[in-house]
Motif scaffolding. Structure first.
Motif, PDB file in Angstrom:
ATOM      1  N   ILE A  48      49.833 -35.849 -88.355  1.00  0.00           N
ATOM      2  CA  ILE A  48      50.998 -36.473 -88.958  1.00  0.00           C
ATOM      3  C   ILE A  48      52.109 -35.437 -89.107  1.00  0.00           C
ATOM      4  CG2 ILE A  48      51.885 -37.727 -90.951  1.00  0.00           C
ATOM      5  CD1 ILE A  48      49.861 -39.309 -89.422  1.00  0.00           C
ATOM      6  N   LEU A  49      53.332 -35.794 -88.716  1.00  0.00           N
ATOM      7  CA  LEU A  49      54.471 -34.905 -88.885  1.00  0.00           C
ATOM      8  C   LEU A  49      54.990 -34.995 -90.314  1.00  0.00           C
ATOM      9  CD1 LEU A  49      56.369 -35.568 -85.529  1.00  0.00           C
ATOM     10  CD2 LEU A  49      54.997 -33.567 -86.136  1.00  0.00           C
ATOM     11  N   THR A  50      55.426 -33.875 -90.843  1.00  0.00           N
ATOM     12  CA  THR A  50      55.909 -33.812 -92.225  1.00  0.00           C
ATOM     13  C   THR A  50      57.429 -33.691 -92.241  1.00  0.00           C
ATOM     14  OG1 THR A  50      55.632 -31.405 -92.268  1.00  0.00           O
ATOM     15  CG2 THR A  50      53.772 -32.751 -93.001  1.00  0.00           C
ATOM     16  N   GLY A  51      57.999 -33.856 -93.424  1.00  0.00           N
ATOM     17  CA  GLY A  51      59.436 -33.715 -93.560  1.00  0.00           C
ATOM     18  C   GLY A  51      60.013 -34.758 -94.492  1.00  0.00           C
ATOM     19  N   ALA A  52      61.294 -35.034 -94.332  1.00  0.00           N
ATOM     20  CA  ALA A  52      61.968 -36.018 -95.169  1.00  0.00           C
ATOM     21  C   ALA A  52      61.521 -37.429 -94.793  1.00  0.00           C
ATOM     22  CB  ALA A  52      63.483 -35.888 -95.011  1.00  0.00           C
ATOM     23  N   TYR A  53      61.345 -38.265 -95.794  1.00  0.00           N
ATOM     24  CA  TYR A  53      60.942 -39.650 -95.563  1.00  0.00           C
ATOM     25  C   TYR A  53      62.094 -40.418 -94.914  1.00  0.00           C
ATOM     26  CZ  TYR A  53      59.700 -44.512 -96.583  1.00  0.00           C
ATOM     27  OH  TYR A  53      59.434 -45.852 -96.486  1.00  0.00           O
ATOM     28  N   ILE A  54      61.803 -41.097 -93.808  1.00  0.00           N
ATOM     29  CA  ILE A  54      62.806 -41.881 -93.087  1.00  0.00           C
ATOM     30  C   ILE A  54      62.637 -43.369 -93.369  1.00  0.00           C
ATOM     31  CG2 ILE A  54      63.825 -42.410 -90.846  1.00  0.00           C
ATOM     32  CD1 ILE A  54      64.064 -39.482 -91.598  1.00  0.00           C
ATOM     33  N   PRO A  68      63.051 -31.385 -88.285  1.00  0.00           N
ATOM     34  CA  PRO A  68      63.109 -30.710 -86.982  1.00  0.00           C
ATOM     35  C   PRO A  68      62.363 -29.387 -86.945  1.00  0.00           C
ATOM     36  CG  PRO A  68      65.270 -31.573 -87.589  1.00  0.00           C
ATOM     37  CD  PRO A  68      64.388 -31.730 -88.796  1.00  0.00           C
ATOM     38  N   TRP A  69      62.415 -28.632 -88.044  1.00  0.00           N
ATOM     39  CA  TRP A  69      61.753 -27.327 -88.049  1.00  0.00           C
ATOM     40  C   TRP A  69      60.237 -27.476 -88.179  1.00  0.00           C
ATOM     41  CZ3 TRP A  69      66.405 -28.457 -90.248  1.00  0.00           C
ATOM     42  CH2 TRP A  69      67.505 -27.733 -89.785  1.00  0.00           C
ATOM     43  N   ASP A  70      59.783 -28.435 -88.985  1.00  0.00           N
ATOM     44  CA  ASP A  70      58.347 -28.681 -89.087  1.00  0.00           C
ATOM     45  C   ASP A  70      57.791 -29.161 -87.749  1.00  0.00           C
ATOM     46  OD1 ASP A  70      58.551 -27.972 -91.693  1.00  0.00           O
ATOM     47  OD2 ASP A  70      58.211 -29.968 -92.538  1.00  0.00           O
ATOM     48  N   ALA A  71      58.540 -30.029 -87.071  1.00  0.00           N
ATOM     49  CA  ALA A  71      58.089 -30.528 -85.769  1.00  0.00           C
ATOM     50  C   ALA A  71      58.032 -29.404 -84.750  1.00  0.00           C
ATOM     51  CB  ALA A  71      59.023 -31.639 -85.287  1.00  0.00           C
ATOM     52  N   TYR A  72      58.973 -28.477 -84.832  1.00  0.00           N
ATOM     53  CA  TYR A  72      58.970 -27.335 -83.925  1.00  0.00           C
ATOM     54  C   TYR A  72      57.777 -26.433 -84.211  1.00  0.00           C
ATOM     55  CZ  TYR A  72      60.621 -23.143 -81.505  1.00  0.00           C
ATOM     56  OH  TYR A  72      60.709 -22.036 -80.684  1.00  0.00           O
ATOM     57  N   SER A  73      57.493 -26.206 -85.485  1.00  0.00           N
ATOM     58  CA  SER A  73      56.349 -25.371 -85.862  1.00  0.00           C
ATOM     59  C   SER A  73      55.035 -26.000 -85.423  1.00  0.00           C
ATOM     60  CB  SER A  73      56.332 -25.145 -87.384  1.00  0.00           C
ATOM     61  OG  SER A  73      57.490 -24.446 -87.810  1.00  0.00           O
ATOM     62  N   ALA A  74      54.982 -27.339 -85.449  1.00  0.00           N
ATOM     63  CA  ALA A  74      53.774 -28.050 -85.021  1.00  0.00           C
ATOM     64  C   ALA A  74      53.686 -28.191 -83.504  1.00  0.00           C
ATOM     65  CB  ALA A  74      53.748 -29.445 -85.658  1.00  0.00           C
ATOM     66  N   GLU A  75      54.680 -27.610 -82.772  1.00  0.00           N
ATOM     67  CA  GLU A  75      54.738 -27.659 -81.315  1.00  0.00           C
ATOM     68  C   GLU A  75      54.857 -29.082 -80.787  1.00  0.00           C
ATOM     69  OE1 GLU A  75      51.480 -25.448 -79.708  1.00  0.00           O
ATOM     70  OE2 GLU A  75      52.207 -23.540 -80.511  1.00  0.00           O
ATOM     71  N   ILE A 412      59.886 -38.208 -79.503  1.00  0.00           N
ATOM     72  CA  ILE A 412      59.675 -36.884 -80.080  1.00  0.00           C
ATOM     73  C   ILE A 412      58.900 -36.044 -79.081  1.00  0.00           C
ATOM     74  CG2 ILE A 412      58.736 -35.618 -82.044  1.00  0.00           C
ATOM     75  CD1 ILE A 412      58.827 -38.334 -83.574  1.00  0.00           C
ATOM     76  N   GLY A 413      59.590 -35.103 -78.452  1.00  0.00           N
ATOM     77  CA  GLY A 413      58.933 -34.288 -77.446  1.00  0.00           C
ATOM     78  C   GLY A 413      58.553 -35.103 -76.231  1.00  0.00           C
ATOM     79  N   GLN A 414      57.450 -34.719 -75.608  1.00  0.00           N
ATOM     80  CA  GLN A 414      57.045 -35.322 -74.354  1.00  0.00           C
ATOM     81  C   GLN A 414      56.181 -36.567 -74.509  1.00  0.00           C
ATOM     82  OE1 GLN A 414      58.260 -34.000 -71.390  1.00  0.00           O
ATOM     83  NE2 GLN A 414      59.446 -32.765 -72.832  1.00  0.00           N
ATOM     84  N   ASP A 415      55.457 -36.681 -75.618  1.00  0.00           N
ATOM     85  CA  ASP A 415      54.457 -37.754 -75.658  1.00  0.00           C
ATOM     86  C   ASP A 415      54.361 -38.484 -76.997  1.00  0.00           C
ATOM     87  OD1 ASP A 415      51.795 -35.233 -75.668  1.00  0.00           O
ATOM     88  OD2 ASP A 415      53.384 -35.701 -77.109  1.00  0.00           O
ATOM     89  N   ARG A 416      55.330 -38.347 -77.867  1.00  0.00           N
ATOM     90  CA  ARG A 416      55.280 -39.064 -79.141  1.00  0.00           C
ATOM     91  C   ARG A 416      56.387 -40.109 -79.179  1.00  0.00           C
ATOM     92  NH1 ARG A 416      52.863 -36.461 -83.914  1.00  0.00           N
ATOM     93  NH2 ARG A 416      51.726 -34.606 -83.277  1.00  0.00           N
ATOM     94  N   VAL A 417      56.024 -41.292 -79.609  1.00  0.00           N
ATOM     95  CA  VAL A 417      56.977 -42.392 -79.720  1.00  0.00           C
ATOM     96  C   VAL A 417      56.726 -43.112 -81.037  1.00  0.00           C
ATOM     97  CG1 VAL A 417      57.794 -44.568 -78.739  1.00  0.00           C
ATOM     98  CG2 VAL A 417      57.161 -42.697 -77.224  1.00  0.00           C
TER      99      VAL A 417
END
Length: 442
Positions: A48-54, A68-75, A412-417
């Motif tokens: 699960i990606l973390t961050g601000a609730y959307i 964006p930074w958490d998603a980058y850290s999670a690759e 989100i990236g190559q394979d997340r929708v």
């Protein structure tokens, strides 16, 4: 977070494969990955990606958060930048405001260098940020040649050279804009370098100072260099004694607050100004924020390019504005910057040049650098072009075609929708909505 309110018989949709529970099967424990495979679209993956609730992921009925930074850290992504696309009235602006304000509440910094409608001022006040207003009749002035806060990692000589290069590039961009794309001649480059070098000892350098040095050069200069300086001075004259006087020709009267949760530059007063004034305003505010975010002020910061983003990319003839954006993207990860581009449609980028031209390819490359792409509802005629550029499959294209207001397809990236419905409180809606202002709907 909204609780699932699925009725006993399931939602009334064709082929929903649901029905009332008539049996009590034994409990079975498994990983969310296995469960997601057994019941697709009903269970999130374990990562699960973390961050601000959307809002709510409508594909899994789970809360959706993103940073964006958490998603980058999670690759999950390879860049921090985001593209948000959607026609007017689909919820694009509402997402940008709610998402950025929630990130600000979590400690991220936000900057809006160009607010053409003045609608971000209330958002900045809502999160405890600051805003300034520039334009005719406004007291605030921004010096286009401000050196910005000193970067202590530089030696004195290196810092002076860095400031000189910045001022040289800025003046050249201004001259090209005022000349409607005309480039400088080699001897004009020399004249500008001589003028700027003569001003290196001053604590504050403005366009007026540069103009004065070009008009009245050192008597020891060769005649051809002095004449070239006079030609440059004629190009800059509009900024010190012409129709652009009073905007950017003096010292800055405001300071960029690097510690504010959100910093907004309200440029709505420039709506009636000339195209050149508006273009130079975008250049001034973008450069001001960029220079003020270096060195000790460098930190994770969202920079939002409002719906005038395409104008910002193309406001300098010959594509200089776009070239600057592409160059910024190359160093954005190093600077900790997340650029958000708000666009009406992918076809807007086609206006930046002929298909397969260098300028057009550069524009599409900028979009490709945004590893997070959020698509709101599109006109039916735009689906095919968006599908070609954004790489949608049949299912994703069909999802976008059926999106309701406030719903967006996240790539989100190559394979997340994810198909996310942005959820705001009634109080937030009052802050973020622009309907009552007679402007663009949220």
């Amino acid at each position: 977070m909204p609780a699932s309110k699925m009725p006993a018989w399931g939602w009334k949709q064709p082929h929903n494969l649901r029905g009332p529970l008539r049996a009590t099967p034994p409990a079975h424990r498994c990983s969310s990955k296995v469960l997601g495979g057994a019941y697709p679209f009903l269970a999130e993956t374990g990562d699960i990606l973390t961050g601000a609730y959307i809002g709510e992921n409508l594909l899994s009925r789970a809360p959706f958060c993103f940073d964006p930074w958490d998603a980058y850290s999670a690759e999950a992504v390879r860049s921090h930048s985001v593209a948000i696309l959607g026609v007017k009235g689909t919820g694009k602006s509402m997402l940008a405001k709610s998402w950025s304000s929630r990130l600000a509440r979590l400690g991220r910094k936000v900057a809006v260098p160009h607010d053409p409608n003045g609608e971000w001022v209330r958002v900045a006040a809502y999160v405890g940020g600051t805003s300034i207003s520039v334009g005719p009749g406004k007291a605030a002035r921004i010096n286009l040649l401000d050196e910005g806060p000193r970067d202590l990692s530089f030696s004195d000589e290196d810092w002076n050279q860095n400031v000189l290069q910045y001022r040289r590039a800025t003046v050249k961009t201004i001259i090209r804009r005022l000349r409607e794309g005309g480039n400088l001649e080699p001897v004009e480059h020399t004249a500008l370098d001589v003028a700027l070098d003569a001003l290196r000892g001053q604590s504050t350098v403005t366009i007026t100072h540069v103009y004065s040095r070009l008009v009245d050069p050192d008597e020891a200069l060769p005649v051809e260099v002095a004449d070239a300086g006079h030609r440059l001075a004629h190009s800059l004259r509009r900024m010190v004694s012409g129709d652009l006087t009073g905007f950017f020709d003096g010292p800055s009267t405001v300071r960029f607050d690097a510690d504010a949760p959100m910093m907004v530059v309200d440029t709505s007063a420039l709506k009636g100004a000339s195209p050149e004034a508006q273009a130079l305003a975008r250049l001034a505010t973008a450069n001001w924020i960029r220079r003020s975010s270096l060195g000790a002020n460098r930190q994770a910061r969202v920079i939002i390019h409002e719906e005038a983003a395409v104008e910002l990319l193309n406001d300098v003839s010959g594509g200089d504005g776009l070239a600057d954006r592409v160059e910024d993207e190359k160093v954005a990860r190093h600077l900790g910057t997340s650029n958000w581009y708000l666009l009406h449609r992918v076809a807007d980028l086609d206006a930046l040049g002929d298909r397969n031209s260098a300028l057009h390819s550069r524009a599409l490359g900028l979009l490709a650098d945004c590893e997070t792409r959020i698509s709101y509802a599109q006109h039916s005629g735009e689906i095919a072009r968006s599908r070609e550029i954004l790489g949608w499959n049949d299912t994703q294209a069909d999802l976008v075609r059926k999106l309701h207001k406030g719903e967006g397809l996240w790539q989100i990236g190559q394979d997340r929708v994810a198909k996310v419905r942005n959820i705001c409180t009634d109080y937030e809606l009052g802050i973020f909505r622009t309907d009552a202002m007679g402007g663009e709907r949220a």
